[in-house]
Write a protein that holds these residues in place. Structure first.
Motif, PDB file in Angstrom:
ATOM      1  N   GLY A  25       0.782  -1.222   0.000  1.00 40.52           N
ATOM      2  CA  GLY A  25       0.000   0.000   0.000  1.00 40.52           C
ATOM      3  C   GLY A  25       0.819   1.279   0.000  1.00 40.52           C
ATOM      4  N   ARG A  26       0.129   2.385  -0.236  1.00 38.67           N
ATOM      5  CA  ARG A  26       0.740   3.711  -0.230  1.00 38.67           C
ATOM      6  C   ARG A  26       1.404   3.975   1.115  1.00 38.67           C
ATOM      7  N   TRP A  27       2.648   4.480   1.062  1.00 36.76           N
ATOM      8  CA  TRP A  27       3.422   4.865   2.236  1.00 36.76           C
ATOM      9  C   TRP A  27       3.712   3.706   3.182  1.00 36.76           C
ATOM     10  N   ALA A  28       3.443   2.484   2.787  1.00 35.43           N
ATOM     11  CA  ALA A  28       3.767   1.353   3.650  1.00 35.43           C
ATOM     12  C   ALA A  28       5.278   1.247   3.835  1.00 35.43           C
ATOM     13  N   LEU A  29       5.679   0.715   4.970  1.00 33.98           N
ATOM     14  CA  LEU A  29       7.088   0.513   5.297  1.00 33.98           C
ATOM     15  C   LEU A  29       7.280  -0.954   5.656  1.00 33.98           C
ATOM     16  N   ILE A  30       8.144  -1.650   4.905  1.00 34.60           N
ATOM     17  CA  ILE A  30       8.419  -3.056   5.135  1.00 34.60           C
ATOM     18  C   ILE A  30       9.806  -3.183   5.747  1.00 34.60           C
ATOM     19  N   GLY A  31       9.896  -3.776   6.942  1.00 36.61           N
ATOM     20  CA  GLY A  31      11.154  -3.868   7.658  1.00 36.61           C
ATOM     21  C   GLY A  31      12.154  -4.795   7.003  1.00 36.61           C
ATOM     22  N   ALA A  32      13.425  -4.538   7.248  1.00 37.17           N
ATOM     23  CA  ALA A  32      14.519  -5.284   6.622  1.00 37.17           C
ATOM     24  C   ALA A  32      14.404  -6.778   6.898  1.00 37.17           C
ATOM     25  N   GLY A  33      14.726  -7.576   5.877  1.00 39.69           N
ATOM     26  CA  GLY A  33      14.770  -9.014   6.019  1.00 39.69           C
ATOM     27  C   GLY A  33      13.429  -9.713   6.009  1.00 39.69           C
ATOM     28  N   SER A  34      12.347  -9.000   5.747  1.00 44.71           N
ATOM     29  CA  SER A  34      11.006  -9.590   5.814  1.00 44.71           C
ATOM     30  C   SER A  34      10.688 -10.425   4.576  1.00 44.71           C
ATOM     31  N   LEU A  35       9.794 -11.386   4.763  1.00 49.43           N
ATOM     32  CA  LEU A  35       9.200 -12.158   3.678  1.00 49.43           C
ATOM     33  C   LEU A  35       7.724 -11.790   3.632  1.00 49.43           C
ATOM     34  N   VAL A  36       7.300 -11.136   2.554  1.00 45.12           N
ATOM     35  CA  VAL A  36       5.927 -10.635   2.457  1.00 45.12           C
ATOM     36  C   VAL A  36       5.132 -11.568   1.546  1.00 45.12           C
ATOM     37  N   THR A  37       4.114 -12.201   2.098  1.00 46.49           N
ATOM     38  CA  THR A  37       3.309 -13.164   1.351  1.00 46.49           C
ATOM     39  C   THR A  37       1.866 -12.719   1.166  1.00 46.49           C
ATOM     40  N   LYS A  38       1.476 -11.631   1.827  1.00 46.96           N
ATOM     41  CA  LYS A  38       0.113 -11.110   1.704  1.00 46.96           C
ATOM     42  C   LYS A  38       0.166  -9.599   1.495  1.00 46.96           C
ATOM     43  N   SER A  39      -0.875  -9.051   0.921  1.00 45.50           N
ATOM     44  CA  SER A  39      -0.927  -7.606   0.673  1.00 45.50           C
ATOM     45  C   SER A  39      -0.840  -6.832   1.984  1.00 45.50           C
ATOM     46  N   ILE A  40      -0.234  -5.660   1.902  1.00 46.68           N
ATOM     47  CA  ILE A  40      -0.033  -4.784   3.059  1.00 46.68           C
ATOM     48  C   ILE A  40      -0.800  -3.492   2.809  1.00 46.68           C
TER      49      ILE A  40
END
Length: 221
Positions: free
Chosen positions: A174-189
């Motif tokens: 999403g807009r302006w979302a922040l994903i932290g280092a080393g993460s595995l993203v499997t679903k929408s944020i």
């Protein structure tokens, strides 16, 4: 002579190769050992045109295939690979060793750091930042004998993706979302979310983040 005519012409190293049907803007610099407009597999030489806007800085060892449309103030680090049929906006930078596959759409003011890998049909909107080592995938299954179904990722405007993050296929950041280092993203944020983990989960709202002085870390308007 008007101001446009007085702009300097582009500088291309004698050790670079620029193929026919490459339209290079004014005041560009192409360093040594670059290859611009290379014919992709399955196409004949001259089938695809390549457009690169004014003031591009294309650093040593970069390879850009034919069929790309790239806006002005484009920059690469060393040894970048950009496959065919991408559209890249204005003021985009791509760090050393990064790879962009084909049919990728990148907006304006996007910063892609070193060693990022962006696969087919990804959409990256304006103002996005990818930190070093990000992988943006596009299919749930490894390639076998048949070409897999492409399920691309969309990264919405001003999102920030931390170092060494892997974005799984068929998700929206999403807009302006922040994903932290080393993460595995499997679903929408969702918009404005702070998410991290393995797999990543939403842990907060970036509008609530404060520095040591109590000031907002991100200003979103």
């Amino acid at each position: 002579m008007d101001a446009y005519e007085e702009m300097p012409t582009s500088e291309v190293s004698i050790d670079a190769r620029v193929y026919p049907r490459v339209n290079l803007g004014r005041n560009c610099k192409v360093e040594e050992f670059c290859i611009i407009g290379k014919t992709p597999r399955g196409k004949k030489p001259g089938d695809l045109e390549t457009y690169i806007g004014d003031r591009a800085l294309i650093r040593s060892g970069t390879k850009i295939y034919a069929g790309n449309i790239i806006g002005f103030d484009f920059q690469t680090g060393d040894d970048v690979r950009i496959r065919e049929n991408n559209t890249i906006g204005r003021r985009v930078s791509v760090g050393a060793g990064s790879e962009i596959a084909f049919r990728v759409l990148i907006g304006n003011d996007v910063r892609i750091h070193s060693d990022c890998h962006i696969f087919e049909e990804t959409v990256i909107e304006n103002g996005v930042t990818l930190n070093p080592g990000v992988y943006v995938l596009n299919t749930k299954y490894p390639y076998t004998g048949n070409f897999p179904v492409i399920e691309p990722v969309r990264i919405k405007e001003n999102a920030r993706i931390g170092a060494r993050v892997t974005l799984g296929s068929d998700i929206i950041i999403g807009r302006w979302a922040l994903i932290g280092a080393g993460s595995l993203v499997t679903k929408s944020i969702p918009d404005y979310a702070l998410a991290y983990g393995h797999p990543a989960t939403v842990r907060g709202d970036i509008r609530e983040l404060r520095d040591k002085r109590g000031e907002p870390i991100y200003r979103t308007n």
